[in-house]
Scaffold this motif. Structure first.
Motif, PDB file in Angstrom:
ATOM      1  N   ALA A   1      48.120  52.261  47.643  1.00 33.55           N
ATOM      2  CA  ALA A   1      47.405  50.908  47.904  1.00 33.55           C
ATOM      3  C   ALA A   1      48.446  49.911  47.220  1.00 33.55           C
ATOM      4  N   ALA A   2      49.521  50.106  46.580  1.00 32.07           N
ATOM      5  CA  ALA A   2      50.281  49.224  46.068  1.00 32.07           C
ATOM      6  C   ALA A   2      50.984  48.175  47.254  1.00 32.07           C
ATOM      7  N   SER A   3      50.807  47.079  46.934  1.00 28.37           N
ATOM      8  CA  SER A   3      51.331  46.141  47.948  1.00 28.37           C
ATOM      9  C   SER A   3      51.707  44.823  47.556  1.00 28.37           C
ATOM     10  N   ASP A   4      52.147  43.945  48.288  1.00 26.42           N
ATOM     11  CA  ASP A   4      52.788  42.567  47.964  1.00 26.42           C
ATOM     12  C   ASP A   4      51.579  41.798  47.650  1.00 26.42           C
ATOM     13  N   LEU A   5      50.401  41.944  47.801  1.00 29.43           N
ATOM     14  CA  LEU A   5      49.249  41.182  47.308  1.00 29.43           C
ATOM     15  C   LEU A   5      49.129  41.457  45.697  1.00 29.43           C
ATOM     16  N   ASP A   6      49.614  42.453  45.240  1.00 26.56           N
ATOM     17  CA  ASP A   6      49.434  42.810  43.573  1.00 26.56           C
ATOM     18  C   ASP A   6      50.141  41.514  42.895  1.00 26.56           C
ATOM     19  N   HIS A   7      51.028  41.153  43.375  1.00 19.18           N
ATOM     20  CA  HIS A   7      51.789  39.955  42.383  1.00 19.18           C
ATOM     21  C   HIS A   7      51.407  38.660  42.870  1.00 19.18           C
ATOM     22  N   LEU A   8      50.931  38.571  44.066  1.00 19.92           N
ATOM     23  CA  LEU A   8      50.384  37.151  44.657  1.00 19.92           C
ATOM     24  C   LEU A   8      49.094  36.821  44.051  1.00 19.92           C
ATOM     25  N   LEU A   9      47.956  37.678  43.801  1.00 22.89           N
ATOM     26  CA  LEU A   9      46.790  37.391  43.571  1.00 22.89           C
ATOM     27  C   LEU A   9      46.701  36.582  42.207  1.00 22.89           C
ATOM     28  N   PRO A  10      47.262  36.970  41.051  1.00 30.37           N
ATOM     29  CA  PRO A  10      47.249  36.396  39.931  1.00 30.37           C
ATOM     30  C   PRO A  10      47.563  35.063  40.161  1.00 30.37           C
ATOM     31  N   ARG A  11      48.371  34.579  41.138  1.00 28.36           N
ATOM     32  CA  ARG A  11      49.115  33.196  41.259  1.00 28.36           C
ATOM     33  C   ARG A  11      48.228  32.398  42.090  1.00 28.36           C
ATOM     34  N   LEU A  12      47.241  33.254  42.788  1.00 27.77           N
ATOM     35  CA  LEU A  12      46.207  32.231  43.714  1.00 27.77           C
ATOM     36  C   LEU A  12      45.025  32.118  43.135  1.00 27.77           C
ATOM     37  N   VAL A  13      44.667  33.158  42.005  1.00 22.21           N
ATOM     38  CA  VAL A  13      43.164  32.965  41.508  1.00 22.21           C
ATOM     39  C   VAL A  13      43.192  32.002  40.421  1.00 22.21           C
ATOM     40  N   VAL A  14      42.315  31.090  40.637  1.00 22.11           N
ATOM     41  CA  VAL A  14      42.279  29.664  39.792  1.00 22.11           C
ATOM     42  C   VAL A  14      41.224  29.619  38.891  1.00 22.11           C
TER      43      VAL A  14
END
Length: 273
Positions: A130-143
């Motif tokens: 399940a490790a994906s590019d989304l793992d490091h993107l979500l913390p930068r997107l969630v407000v």
């Protein structure tokens, strides 16, 4: 006449299916894209402070999603066979619908979508596949804190060029920047936290009665191919007498909607057997 019922994924809406629905219609087929409750024209746009404005997704649940899709399936089924298609998180919804009413669905199609057979979604989170590019993107997107808000809220478009570049690579590496921005502008801000783990897990006695196809997106960096393969393997182990038919499209997570022809061709191909 066959009707293709198209179910979107997280933060998405029926509009993202527009190119696919148009392609199916121009080939002589019926297609309807569903806005799940709280999405699309039913979405509540946060007003005021983006971090604290109330969310329209509070109280939304798997049961509501399933009820909305089953209503469409019942209406469509009166006119002929139904192919139920889910993209990404939409796979959870179509699984739950097939569990609840397999008699309404003639074929299930998972397009790089969640299909949980060895447990609910939580059983797949954190596994190596399940490790994906989304793992490091979500913390930068969630407000804001999802627990405090009662939903997941993201800011898709920010004054952060590096973030936009990373989103391009993760979501639509085979598309243009303008296409990415158009997709992001059509994304909803909020998504529900509530998932019924048992309802969205494959129930072999019901789900296993319905023929099913998995469309692997082989350039997907959000839903890695290894995870897509794990979904297929687990479902085949749960329902060995009715295995997945698997087809490949060499595109990204959102590329299948921006460049619809390959998916349309495969969906139409299902009708030919």
């Amino acid at each position: 006449m066959t009707t293709f019922v198209l179910v979107h994924g997280a933060f998405s809406c029926a509009a993202h299916w527009g190119p696919v629905a148009r392609g199916l219609a121009l080939r002589g087929h019926r297609a309807v894209a569903v806005d799940l409750p709280g999405h699309g024209l039913d979405a509540r746009v946060p007003v005021g402070d983006h971090a604290t404005a109330p969310s329209g997704m509070v109280g939304r649940s798997t049961a509501g999603d399933v009820a909305a899709v089953l209503e469409v399936l019942r209406a469509a089924r009166e006119h002929g066979p139904v192919v139920l298609v889910g993209h990404s998180r939409g796979g959870l919804t179509i699984t739950a619908c097939a569990n609840a009413a397999p008699e309404l669905v003639d074929h299930l199609v998972y397009v790089s979508a969640w299909c949980c057979a060895a447990g609910g979604p939580s059983a797949y989170q954190g596994i190596p596949e399940a490790a994906s590019d989304l793992d490091h993107l979500l913390p930068r997107l969630v407000v804001t804190d999802p627990a405090a808000l009662g939903a997941i809220r993201v800011a898709w478009i920010q004054d952060a060029p590096r973030l936009l570049t990373d989103l391009q690579g993760a979501l639509l590496a085979d598309g243009s920047r303008d296409q990415l921005l158009a997709m992001l502008r059509a994304m909803d801000d909020d998504e529900t936290l509530a998932i019924d783990e048992d309802a969205v897990r494959v129930h072999p006695a019901a789900w296993g009665r319905v023929p099913h196809t998995y469309v692997r997106l082989t350039a997907d960096r959000v839903m890695p191919v290894a995870l897509q393969d794990r979904f297929v393997a687990d479902a085949d182990a749960a329902v060995p007498d009715n295995p997945f038919r698997v087809v490949d499209i060499p595109t990204s997570h959102l590329g299948v909607q921006v460049h619809p022809d390959p998916l349309v061709e495969r969906l139409v191909g299902l009708l030919a057997g």
